[in-house]
Design an enzyme around this catalytic site. Structure first.
Site, PDB file in Angstrom:
ATOM      1  N   ASN A 119       0.822  -1.206   0.000  1.00 45.36           N
ATOM      2  CA  ASN A 119       0.000   0.000   0.000  1.00 45.36           C
ATOM      3  C   ASN A 119       0.859   1.260   0.000  1.00 45.36           C
ATOM      4  OD1 ASN A 119      -1.939   2.038   0.413  1.00 45.36           O
ATOM      5  ND2 ASN A 119      -3.244   0.683   1.599  1.00 45.36           N
ATOM      6  N   ASP A 120       1.393   1.627   1.150  1.00 48.02           N
ATOM      7  CA  ASP A 120       2.130   2.889   1.247  1.00 48.02           C
ATOM      8  C   ASP A 120       3.420   2.896   0.431  1.00 48.02           C
ATOM      9  OD1 ASP A 120       0.395   4.364   3.059  1.00 48.02           O
ATOM     10  OD2 ASP A 120       0.969   2.873   4.542  1.00 48.02           O
ATOM     11  N   VAL A 121       4.022   1.733   0.200  1.00 41.03           N
ATOM     12  CA  VAL A 121       5.279   1.686  -0.565  1.00 41.03           C
ATOM     13  C   VAL A 121       5.041   1.906  -2.051  1.00 41.03           C
ATOM     14  CG1 VAL A 121       6.409   0.201   1.122  1.00 41.03           C
ATOM     15  CG2 VAL A 121       5.195  -0.832  -0.804  1.00 41.03           C
TER      16      VAL A 121
ATOM     17  N   TYR B 106      -0.198   1.491   6.837  1.00 45.55           N
ATOM     18  CA  TYR B 106       0.187   1.887   8.186  1.00 45.55           C
ATOM     19  C   TYR B 106       0.184   3.395   8.372  1.00 45.55           C
ATOM     20  CZ  TYR B 106       4.874   2.402   6.085  1.00 45.55           C
ATOM     21  OH  TYR B 106       5.935   2.740   5.294  1.00 45.55           O
TER      22      TYR B 106
END
Length: 484
Positions: A407-409, A447
């Site tokens: 997700n965030d990466v 996160y």
């Protein structure tokens, strides 16, 4: 000296330690690359067996029979852990290993103080170097032990979210001050007692240990589960430093060398993890994403009417037309244990002439190298793994990117939104590919707790469902189309 080694010159011990140190350094060098990591681990293990064996026998600490029994028991426990612990549970096991290393250092240094206090040997402890090393061991080792237990619990899902409490910013410095104060007393008291050290000052060490243990809990509890890659790397460094300072207490050179190597490598890895997240170590320990008001659950749905969903059948058709595919694994792959299905899909694509690579982000997962470990378990060839710096320039030439549980990466907001909590964080530029397929259970945030604009881009399709089930369905579809 043990009867088995009676008559040997002291140079034999020095030579054995030199060989052990050489094996440690060689093993560490081999572990720097996935292809040779297993061999490096074995080489380092041989060095440790030699170091422990020669130390125990030379100083007659245990009888050869007891040493053999200890080795058998330890080997049995190691084999049991290796065969029963799932690869997806490796992060918490690594956390426990870090903690046990720190706890062992605390007990060894404490036992040395207790054994010498009030005796003729106590004069040797009057050296501020020795007592200072003991105090440092107690502080770092206890923080490592308790902090690692909390980290392992978070990694196991007991409490992944940060835990904050009233007075947090005051309590942690206060407990740290108590621990340091007890360490100062430990260093100064022996000199005040003259040539014979009384046993009265030993409790200062255990006061330090208790305060440091509480500090370890307080430091890790407020950190979210997704910051654990940095925490695990830092605790690994701390366990090594605790071992090194214990070496000064015992006047044992090989323990100093081994601990220093572990501590240095852990700190280097911590720095790499922080750089990969574009955050300072202080921000991870005392700030973090949890301090940013960003609960997307309370805001309007940023994805409403803008997300294009797809199915395994449609994705298979996209794969059938692709000539280059990059697979980006994330924590969702680990949770769903989808690595074997993904590896099989990669093999099928490669057999059909597709250029397949895996894009690996340094902090994907819950420990350093988490994705590498999972993919290695599924027998993915090492040459197919590409680190962030190597794979980013290739996305513009990629037909399809399959994001599994990340997700965030892969969030473009890191580059476009200066107010984002992940602003400046190096990410995988998957959106530059012709087509992006994101496999996730839902549109829930990662996160950082923020929306991901990638999900609403015109070239992105969402494949909802359990990672293992959707990847296996994709494998089945591909096999049916390409079966003879």
């Amino acid at each position: 000296m043990s009867a088995l080694l009676d008559g040997l010159p002291p140079s034999v011990l020095s030579l054995a330690y030199l060989v052990s140190a050489t094996l440690f350094i060689t093993g560490l060098r081999e572990m720097s690359h996935p292809r040779t990591a297993a061999r490096g681990n074995l080489v380092s293990s041989v060095g440790m067996v030699l170091a422990v064996g020669i130390t125990v026998l030379w100083f007659d600490i245990l009888s050869p029979l007891v040493l053999l029994v200890a080795l058998v028991v330890g080997t049995a426990v190691g084999v049991w852990l290796a065969t029963t612990v799932e690869t997806t549970q490796m992060p918490q096991l690594v956390g426990l290993f870090n903690g046990l290393g720190g706890g062992a250092s605390v007990l060894v240094a404490g036992a040395e103080l207790v054994g010498r206090a009030g005796s003729a040997e106590a004069a040797a402890l009057q050296s501020s170097v020795v007592t200072g090393a003991a105090a440092t061991t107690g502080l770092i080792g206890a923080v490592t032990f308790c902090g690692s237990l909390v980290a392992a619990g978070k990694l196991h899902g007991l409490s992944e979210h940060p835990v904050h409490y009233a007075g947090e910013r005051v309590l942690k410095p206060l407990v740290a001050l108590v621990a340091v104060g007890a360490g100062v007393v430990l260093v100064l008291q022996p000199a005040a007692f003259g040539p014979v050290v009384r046993a009265d000052w030993v409790p200062a060490y255990w006061t330090l240990v208790l305060a440091a243990s509480l500090l370890g809990v307080l430091l890790v509890v407020p950190i979210g589960g997704a910051d654990m890659p940095v925490v695990i790397a830092l605790l690994n460094a701390c366990s090594g430093l605790a071992a090194a300072t214990t070496g000064f207490v015992l006047d044992n050179s090989i323990l100093v060398i081994a601990g220093t190597l572990v501590g240095a490598s852990g700190m280097i890895l911590t720095r790499i993890m922080c750089r990969a997240m574009n955050r300072s170590l202080g921000n991870v320990l005392f700030g973090g994403y949890a301090d940013v008001a960003r609960r997307s659950d309370d805001a309007d749905d940023p994805y409403e009417g803008r997300v294009m969903s797809t199915s395994p059948e449609e994705v298979e058709m996209l794969l059938d037309a692709a000539r280059r595919v990059v697979i980006v694994p994330g924590y969702g792959m680990a949770v769903g244990q989808a690595q074997h299905a993904i590896a099989e899909l990669a093999r099928l694509l490669a057999a059909n002439g597709v250029d397949v690579a895996f894009g690996i982000h340094p902090v994907a997962g819950r420990m350093p190298g988490h994705m590498n470990v999972l993919l290695a378990e599924a027998n993915v060839p090492y040459e197919r793994l590409r680190e962030l710096e190597a794979v980013n320039p290739t996305f513009a030439e990629t037909d399809l990117v399959l994001v599994v549980g990340a997700n965030d990466v892969v969030n473009p907001a890191a580059l476009t939104d200066e107010s984002s909590p992940i602003a400046g964080m190096p990410v995988l530029h998957v959106w530059e590919a012709e087509t992006v397929v994101v496999s996730k259970r839902s549109l829930s945030p990662g996160y950082a707790g923020i929306p991901n604009p990638l999900f609403t881009r015109g070239n992105t399709y969402m494949l909802f469902g359990d990672a293992k089930e959707t990847m296996q369905a994709l494998v089945t579809e591909y096999k049916e189309r390409h079966s003879p």
